[in-house]
Motif scaffolding. Sequence first.
Motif, short mmCIF file in Angstrom:
data_model
loop_
_atom_site.label_atom_id
_atom_site.label_comp_id
_atom_site.label_asym_id
_atom_site.label_seq_id
_atom_site.Cartn_x
_atom_site.Cartn_y
_atom_site.Cartn_z
N CYS A 203 0.86 -1.10 0.02
CA CYS A 203 0.04 0.00 0.05
C CYS A 203 1.06 1.35 0.09
O CYS A 203 1.70 1.52 0.71
CB CYS A 203 -0.99 -0.01 1.15
SG CYS A 203 -1.88 1.42 0.97
N CYS B 245 -0.34 4.97 5.13
CA CYS B 245 0.48 3.92 5.56
C CYS B 245 2.01 4.41 5.33
O CYS B 245 2.98 3.78 6.23
CB CYS B 245 0.51 2.74 4.26
SG CYS B 245 -0.94 1.67 4.70
N CYS C 256 -0.56 4.60 -0.07
CA CYS C 256 -1.10 5.66 0.65
C CYS C 256 -0.38 6.27 1.60
O CYS C 256 0.38 5.69 2.34
CB CYS C 256 -2.47 5.16 1.16
SG CYS C 256 -2.26 4.65 2.78
ZN ZN Z 1 -2.35 2.32 3.04
#
Ligand code: ZN
Length: 133
Positions: free
Chosen positions: A30, A35, A32
């Motif tokens: 991930c 994260c 994002c």
């Molecule tokens: Zn994430």
Amino acid sequence: MTNTQTITGSCLCGQISYQAQAQILFQAHCHCQACRKNGGSAYAALAFVPIESLNWQGQTSTFSHDADSGNTMTKHFCGHCGSQLFGTNSAKPERIHIKVGTMEDATWFQPQCNVWASSRLPSTPIDPAIEDL
Ligand SMILES: [Zn+2]
Ligand SMILES: [Zn+2]
């Protein structure tokens, strides 16, 4: 075909350790921003398992925040050494993710997709064999 793994791991200082005999529901990288900030790294490697299959010893600290989706995300970490261990999403309370980097042996890990690939750092290489999401 189900992918069942025996997983053990701990935080950096060892105050929290965990075991799971778990069906891997989903595994991903991930990219994002949540994260990235949460883990302090360019992206997160996550393995999602049924929440009842994970057992841990020691008391985790938690931090909850609202995602853009409106769901509440809760992070579990060691209050002593700061290692990020697990995370839950209020929209899917039946599952929990384990930070793959905390596992003793994660050689089985094979991400199925790159979540939030659109927000990855330009320097992060992407395996072309893995789907973007
Ligand atoms: Zn994430
Ligand atoms: Zn610790």
